[in-house]
Design a protein around this motif. Sequence first.
Motif, PDB file in Angstrom:
ATOM      1  N   SER A 148      22.071  51.370  43.660  1.00  0.00           N
ATOM      2  CA  SER A 148      21.954  49.929  43.870  1.00  0.00           C
ATOM      3  C   SER A 148      22.296  49.569  45.307  1.00  0.00           C
ATOM      4  O   SER A 148      22.912  50.353  46.029  1.00  0.00           O
ATOM      5  CB  SER A 148      22.890  49.178  42.916  1.00  0.00           C
ATOM      6  N   ARG A 149      21.867  48.373  45.689  1.00  0.00           N
ATOM      7  CA  ARG A 149      22.211  47.844  47.000  1.00  0.00           C
ATOM      8  C   ARG A 149      22.337  46.339  46.865  1.00  0.00           C
ATOM      9  O   ARG A 149      21.669  45.708  46.038  1.00  0.00           O
ATOM     10  CB  ARG A 149      21.176  48.215  48.056  1.00  0.00           C
ATOM     11  N   ARG A 150      23.221  45.781  47.647  1.00  0.00           N
ATOM     12  CA  ARG A 150      23.414  44.338  47.637  1.00  0.00           C
ATOM     13  C   ARG A 150      22.431  43.710  48.615  1.00  0.00           C
ATOM     14  O   ARG A 150      22.284  44.135  49.739  1.00  0.00           O
ATOM     15  CB  ARG A 150      24.846  44.000  48.028  1.00  0.00           C
ATOM     16  N   ASP A 151      21.744  42.670  48.153  1.00  0.00           N
ATOM     17  CA  ASP A 151      20.809  41.904  48.968  1.00  0.00           C
ATOM     18  C   ASP A 151      21.235  40.446  48.864  1.00  0.00           C
ATOM     19  O   ASP A 151      20.875  39.764  47.911  1.00  0.00           O
ATOM     20  CB  ASP A 151      19.385  42.101  48.455  1.00  0.00           C
ATOM     21  N   LYS A 152      22.060  40.019  49.819  1.00  0.00           N
ATOM     22  CA  LYS A 152      22.677  38.687  49.798  1.00  0.00           C
ATOM     23  C   LYS A 152      23.535  38.573  48.544  1.00  0.00           C
ATOM     24  O   LYS A 152      24.509  39.297  48.410  1.00  0.00           O
ATOM     25  CB  LYS A 152      21.639  37.595  49.915  1.00  0.00           C
ATOM     26  N   LYS A 153      23.160  37.708  47.598  1.00  0.00           N
ATOM     27  CA  LYS A 153      23.969  37.540  46.388  1.00  0.00           C
ATOM     28  C   LYS A 153      23.487  38.393  45.225  1.00  0.00           C
ATOM     29  O   LYS A 153      24.117  38.424  44.169  1.00  0.00           O
ATOM     30  CB  LYS A 153      23.987  36.070  45.966  1.00  0.00           C
ATOM     31  N   GLU A 154      22.366  39.058  45.401  1.00  0.00           N
ATOM     32  CA  GLU A 154      21.787  39.862  44.324  1.00  0.00           C
ATOM     33  C   GLU A 154      22.106  41.344  44.504  1.00  0.00           C
ATOM     34  O   GLU A 154      22.252  41.822  45.619  1.00  0.00           O
ATOM     35  CB  GLU A 154      20.269  39.706  44.286  1.00  0.00           C
ATOM     36  N   VAL A 155      22.162  42.050  43.383  1.00  0.00           N
ATOM     37  CA  VAL A 155      22.249  43.504  43.411  1.00  0.00           C
ATOM     38  C   VAL A 155      20.908  44.020  42.926  1.00  0.00           C
ATOM     39  O   VAL A 155      20.425  43.637  41.859  1.00  0.00           O
ATOM     40  CB  VAL A 155      23.394  44.025  42.509  1.00  0.00           C
ATOM     41  N   ARG A 156      20.290  44.848  43.717  1.00  0.00           N
ATOM     42  CA  ARG A 156      18.973  45.400  43.396  1.00  0.00           C
ATOM     43  C   ARG A 156      19.134  46.879  43.040  1.00  0.00           C
ATOM     44  O   ARG A 156      19.856  47.604  43.708  1.00  0.00           O
ATOM     45  CB  ARG A 156      18.025  45.207  44.565  1.00  0.00           C
ATOM     46  N   TYR A 157      18.439  47.299  42.008  1.00  0.00           N
ATOM     47  CA  TYR A 157      18.536  48.667  41.503  1.00  0.00           C
ATOM     48  C   TYR A 157      17.226  49.402  41.704  1.00  0.00           C
ATOM     49  O   TYR A 157      16.147  48.810  41.667  1.00  0.00           O
ATOM     50  CB  TYR A 157      18.872  48.657  40.005  1.00  0.00           C
ATOM     51  N   ARG A 158      17.341  50.677  41.913  1.00  0.00           N
ATOM     52  CA  ARG A 158      16.160  51.540  42.002  1.00  0.00           C
ATOM     53  C   ARG A 158      16.577  52.935  41.550  1.00  0.00           C
ATOM     54  O   ARG A 158      17.766  53.251  41.465  1.00  0.00           O
ATOM     55  CB  ARG A 158      15.590  51.577  43.411  1.00  0.00           C
ATOM     56  N   ILE A 159      15.594  53.755  41.302  1.00  0.00           N
ATOM     57  CA  ILE A 159      15.870  55.138  40.918  1.00  0.00           C
ATOM     58  C   ILE A 159      16.193  55.932  42.172  1.00  0.00           C
ATOM     59  O   ILE A 159      15.542  55.768  43.207  1.00  0.00           O
ATOM     60  CB  ILE A 159      14.663  55.741  40.159  1.00  0.00           C
ATOM     61  N   LYS A 160      17.191  56.765  42.061  1.00  0.00           N
ATOM     62  CA  LYS A 160      17.579  57.615  43.175  1.00  0.00           C
ATOM     63  C   LYS A 160      16.438  58.578  43.483  1.00  0.00           C
ATOM     64  O   LYS A 160      15.844  59.158  42.581  1.00  0.00           O
ATOM     65  CB  LYS A 160      18.839  58.396  42.795  1.00  0.00           C
ATOM     66  N   ASP A 161      16.125  58.696  44.746  1.00  0.00           N
ATOM     67  CA  ASP A 161      15.037  59.572  45.170  1.00  0.00           C
ATOM     68  C   ASP A 161      15.523  61.015  45.099  1.00  0.00           C
ATOM     69  O   ASP A 161      16.250  61.480  45.973  1.00  0.00           O
ATOM     70  CB  ASP A 161      14.606  59.212  46.594  1.00  0.00           C
ATOM     71  N   SER A 162      15.146  61.689  44.025  1.00  0.00           N
ATOM     72  CA  SER A 162      15.568  63.084  43.844  1.00  0.00           C
ATOM     73  C   SER A 162      14.484  63.841  43.080  1.00  0.00           C
ATOM     74  O   SER A 162      13.628  63.235  42.419  1.00  0.00           O
ATOM     75  CB  SER A 162      16.891  63.167  43.083  1.00  0.00           C
ATOM     76  N   ARG A 163      14.549  65.116  43.162  1.00  0.00           N
ATOM     77  CA  ARG A 163      13.593  65.968  42.441  1.00  0.00           C
ATOM     78  C   ARG A 163      13.753  65.761  40.937  1.00  0.00           C
ATOM     79  O   ARG A 163      12.774  65.676  40.201  1.00  0.00           O
ATOM     80  CB  ARG A 163      13.826  67.434  42.813  1.00  0.00           C
ATOM     81  N   LEU A 164      15.008  65.651  40.482  1.00  0.00           N
ATOM     82  CA  LEU A 164      15.271  65.455  39.059  1.00  0.00           C
ATOM     83  C   LEU A 164      14.652  64.138  38.573  1.00  0.00           C
ATOM     84  O   LEU A 164      13.988  64.119  37.533  1.00  0.00           O
ATOM     85  CB  LEU A 164      16.780  65.478  38.785  1.00  0.00           C
ATOM     86  N   SER A 165      14.832  63.069  39.305  1.00  0.00           N
ATOM     87  CA  SER A 165      14.246  61.784  38.917  1.00  0.00           C
ATOM     88  C   SER A 165      12.723  61.870  38.856  1.00  0.00           C
ATOM     89  O   SER A 165      12.099  61.342  37.934  1.00  0.00           O
ATOM     90  CB  SER A 165      14.661  60.685  39.896  1.00  0.00           C
ATOM     91  N   ALA A 166      12.130  62.519  39.823  1.00  0.00           N
ATOM     92  CA  ALA A 166      10.672  62.667  39.848  1.00  0.00           C
ATOM     93  C   ALA A 166      10.177  63.462  38.644  1.00  0.00           C
ATOM     94  O   ALA A 166       9.171  63.104  38.019  1.00  0.00           O
ATOM     95  CB  ALA A 166      10.234  63.341  41.149  1.00  0.00           C
ATOM     96  N   LEU A 167      10.887  64.515  38.308  1.00  0.00           N
ATOM     97  CA  LEU A 167      10.496  65.324  37.144  1.00  0.00           C
ATOM     98  C   LEU A 167      10.654  64.550  35.838  1.00  0.00           C
ATOM     99  O   LEU A 167       9.801  64.627  34.949  1.00  0.00           O
ATOM    100  CB  LEU A 167      11.316  66.615  37.095  1.00  0.00           C
ATOM    101  N   LEU A 168      11.745  63.805  35.720  1.00  0.00           N
ATOM    102  CA  LEU A 168      11.959  63.001  34.512  1.00  0.00           C
ATOM    103  C   LEU A 168      10.894  61.914  34.390  1.00  0.00           C
ATOM    104  O   LEU A 168      10.369  61.669  33.306  1.00  0.00           O
ATOM    105  CB  LEU A 168      13.354  62.390  34.525  1.00  0.00           C
ATOM    106  N   HIS A 169      10.548  61.292  35.515  1.00  0.00           N
ATOM    107  CA  HIS A 169       9.493  60.273  35.530  1.00  0.00           C
ATOM    108  C   HIS A 169       8.174  60.878  35.044  1.00  0.00           C
ATOM    109  O   HIS A 169       7.501  60.340  34.160  1.00  0.00           O
ATOM    110  CB  HIS A 169       9.358  59.716  36.948  1.00  0.00           C
ATOM    111  N   LYS A 170       7.817  62.008  35.597  1.00  0.00           N
ATOM    112  CA  LYS A 170       6.570  62.678  35.213  1.00  0.00           C
ATOM    113  C   LYS A 170       6.596  63.089  33.741  1.00  0.00           C
ATOM    114  O   LYS A 170       5.609  62.927  33.024  1.00  0.00           O
ATOM    115  CB  LYS A 170       6.334  63.894  36.103  1.00  0.00           C
ATOM    116  N   THR A 171       7.731  63.587  33.279  1.00  0.00           N
ATOM    117  CA  THR A 171       7.868  64.008  31.884  1.00  0.00           C
ATOM    118  C   THR A 171       7.674  62.829  30.939  1.00  0.00           C
ATOM    119  O   THR A 171       6.950  62.940  29.937  1.00  0.00           O
ATOM    120  CB  THR A 171       9.251  64.651  31.645  1.00  0.00           C
ATOM    121  N   ILE A 172       8.291  61.702  31.238  1.00  0.00           N
ATOM    122  CA  ILE A 172       8.144  60.507  30.400  1.00  0.00           C
ATOM    123  C   ILE A 172       6.683  60.106  30.324  1.00  0.00           C
ATOM    124  O   ILE A 172       6.144  59.845  29.238  1.00  0.00           O
ATOM    125  CB  ILE A 172       9.010  59.355  30.946  1.00  0.00           C
TER     126      ILE A 172
END
Length: 108
Positions: free
Chosen positions: A73-97
């Motif tokens: 996550s990262r703070r953008d003014k008053k909001e917290v924005r979330y994203r998937i961590k850029d990693s090989r594991l995340s990419a593989l899980l995304h593809k598997t799903i």
Amino acid sequence: MEVLDESLVPDIDDFISVAEAMKALADATRIRIFWLLCHKEMTGAEIAGALNLSAPNVSHHLKALSMSGLATSRRDKKEVRYRIKDSRLSALLHKTIEELLEIKCPLC
């Protein structure tokens, strides 16, 4: 029986990281959130709206994804924005799903 050379077995830490990721995705709602975040950085409120969930429910799942190392996550003014961590594991899980559900990534 043939004995496996212990030097060929990956370190336990490698297995622990995969187990933690799989444990984090052992919930259908969390998989949906993970899949959404693979495609777009979003706030908790945006995720809640997209999936028709309560904000506390989404927050609970985001915490689990973050603790497992799959989301960041990262703070953008008053909001917290979330994203998937850029990693090989995340990419593989995304593809598997997507392979298992036979769906196509909207960004591909």
